[in-house]
Design a protein around this motif. Structure first.
Motif, PDB file in Angstrom:
ATOM      1  N   LYS A 304       0.832  -1.203   0.000  1.00  0.00           N
ATOM      2  CA  LYS A 304       0.000   0.000   0.000  1.00  0.00           C
ATOM      3  C   LYS A 304       0.865   1.251   0.000  1.00  0.00           C
ATOM      4  O   LYS A 304       0.471   2.299  -0.515  1.00  0.00           O
ATOM      5  N   PRO A 322      -5.487  -7.108  -3.665  1.00  0.00           N
ATOM      6  CA  PRO A 322      -6.725  -6.457  -4.115  1.00  0.00           C
ATOM      7  C   PRO A 322      -6.523  -5.737  -5.447  1.00  0.00           C
ATOM      8  O   PRO A 322      -5.477  -5.114  -5.677  1.00  0.00           O
ATOM      9  N   GLN A 323      -7.513  -5.804  -6.308  1.00  0.00           N
ATOM     10  CA  GLN A 323      -7.407  -5.212  -7.631  1.00  0.00           C
ATOM     11  C   GLN A 323      -7.142  -3.710  -7.574  1.00  0.00           C
ATOM     12  O   GLN A 323      -6.361  -3.171  -8.361  1.00  0.00           O
ATOM     13  N   GLU A 324      -7.790  -3.026  -6.608  1.00  0.00           N
ATOM     14  CA  GLU A 324      -7.577  -1.573  -6.529  1.00  0.00           C
ATOM     15  C   GLU A 324      -6.127  -1.229  -6.186  1.00  0.00           C
ATOM     16  O   GLU A 324      -5.612  -0.173  -6.561  1.00  0.00           O
ATOM     17  N   MET A 325      -5.448  -2.149  -5.480  1.00  0.00           N
ATOM     18  CA  MET A 325      -4.044  -1.943  -5.160  1.00  0.00           C
ATOM     19  C   MET A 325      -3.179  -2.197  -6.395  1.00  0.00           C
ATOM     20  O   MET A 325      -2.253  -1.436  -6.692  1.00  0.00           O
ATOM     21  N   ASP A 327      -4.103  -1.814  -9.411  1.00  0.00           N
ATOM     22  CA  ASP A 327      -4.375  -0.765 -10.395  1.00  0.00           C
ATOM     23  C   ASP A 327      -3.479   0.455 -10.205  1.00  0.00           C
ATOM     24  O   ASP A 327      -3.285   1.238 -11.137  1.00  0.00           O
ATOM     25  N   LYS A 328      -2.935   0.622  -9.000  1.00  0.00           N
ATOM     26  CA  LYS A 328      -2.060   1.770  -8.723  1.00  0.00           C
ATOM     27  C   LYS A 328      -0.593   1.475  -9.042  1.00  0.00           C
ATOM     28  O   LYS A 328       0.254   2.344  -8.945  1.00  0.00           O
TER      29      LYS A 328
END
Length: 366
Positions: A304, A322-325, A327-328
């Protein structure tokens, strides 16, 4: 401040079977013993480095232990010296654990300053990133990447050879002076590793030849690049650690928009390592801290903060990120090609690059 001071150590022999916490019952016993000790003493963990603020808070919340944080802005050498200075001290100035640049792991072990411990996820830590006996083990790493100002550079380079194109005239910089800066030296090494087809023995000279060509083409800018120089456009393409580039992307908030690209070849990683002091006043709390850091939860908290946890490939393969992680971050696939140079390789390359930069490249970076 902490610094990426070295690369990963020599290839290690086959790893012996883990003998640490391996069952729910033994974990319960460790938690109980740690709680009896009551606290953990850390050193050199600034809260904005790799998301350590959240890592520490989650440990306190989960286990109810106090965390005594010594000198958050200390460097790796300071951490080792703190162990030496407090060998007979069980008070609050004696660190239980350290988080240091790779070169400090083997040297601290050789001095008898570390005690071995193998976390329950030991087998998922790459063999090349840990001491066979468990005295130190890689925790997170960054790779050299291209930080690109998208307002100026419409098509981002994807590999080292791309930087030689006419499209990138007067655009490419290093994040330091390659005659002195480790990050810049590794940038030259990475370019050379790409040119040499992965041959570490030839990488340093090949890197110098590459930058000589880049300079002759008029693409190299002899300025020590920073977030400000990228944003202002004086160094629209900067070669630097990915975690710094990703943090710049957040800080600039789209003004200008940044692209962070991990090159396809010559992907060089820099690693930090964890270890427990041989004289830790709270040895069980120290072991529990390691279990926390190397758990899926702890590894994702580092991620993160844009520091790739050492178990990244294992987590990615198991679909636990996690996908949102994701994606960054640059694509997980890009990190599979990461190379962890040995200390011997790093030192040999440093000698060649620092002494021959002026004669081969001739660019006065400042």
């Amino acid at each position: 401040m902490k610094r990426w001071s070295s690369m990963l150590s020599v290839s290690l022999a086959a790893i012996v079977a883990a003998t640490s916490v391996a069952s729910a019952q033994s974990m319960e016993e460790l938690v109980a013993a740690a709680k009896k000790e009551g606290q953990l003493t850390t050193i050199a963990l600034p809260h904005d480095w790799c998301n350590y603020g959240e890592v520490i808070q989650s440990f306190k919340d989960k286990y109810g232990l106090k965390v005594n944080e010594l000198n958050p802005d200390a460097g790796s050498g300071d951490e080792v010296e703190a162990i030496k200075a407090n060998k007979g001290n069980t008070g609050p100035q004696a660190p239980d654990v350290i988080d240091v640049g790779l070169s400090f792991g083997p040297s601290a072990k050789a001095e008898g300053l570390l005690q071995p411990y193998k976390v329950s996820t030991w087998d998922t830590i790459p063999d090349s990133a840990k001491d066979a006996e468990g005295h130190w083990y890689g925790d997170y790493y960054g790779v050299l990447a291209f930080e690109v100002n998208k307002d100026i550079v419409t098509e981002s380079p994807q590999d080292w050879d791309d930087l030689l194109k006419g499209d990138y005239a007067n655009a490419v910089a290093l994040a330091g002076d390659p005659r002195a800066s480790n990050q810049a030296i590794q940038g030259v090494y990475a370019a050379g590793l790409s040119r040499a087809g992965g041959d570490a023995a030839k990488a340093a000279q090949a890197g110098l030849d590459y930058f000589a060509e880049l300079n002759k083409a008029g693409n190299f800018v002899p300025i020590i690049g920073k977030a400000a120089s990228v944003a202002q456009g004086s160094t629209p393409i900067l070669i630097r650690w990915d975690y710094n580039a990703l943090a710049d992307r957040d800080t600039l908030k789209g003004n200008p928009p940044l692209d962070v690209v991990v090159p396809k070849t010559g992907v060089v990683a820099g690693v930090y390592v964890q270890a427990i002091s041989a004289f830790a006043p709270h040895p069980n709390a120290a072991k529990l801290w390691m279990e926390h850091l190397y758990s899926d939860e702890g590894q994702l908290l580092w991620l993160k903060g844009y520091c790739h946890p050492i178990r990244f490939n294992d987590l990615a393969e198991k679909g636990k990120i996690p996908q949102e992680m994701l994606d960054k971050l640059p694509p997980a696939e890009a990190y599979k090609a990461a190379v962890f140079p040995t200390l011997d390789e790093q030192n040999a390359a440093k000698d060649v690059i620092t002494t021959k930069w002026d004669s081969v490249v001739g660019a006065n970076v400042q």
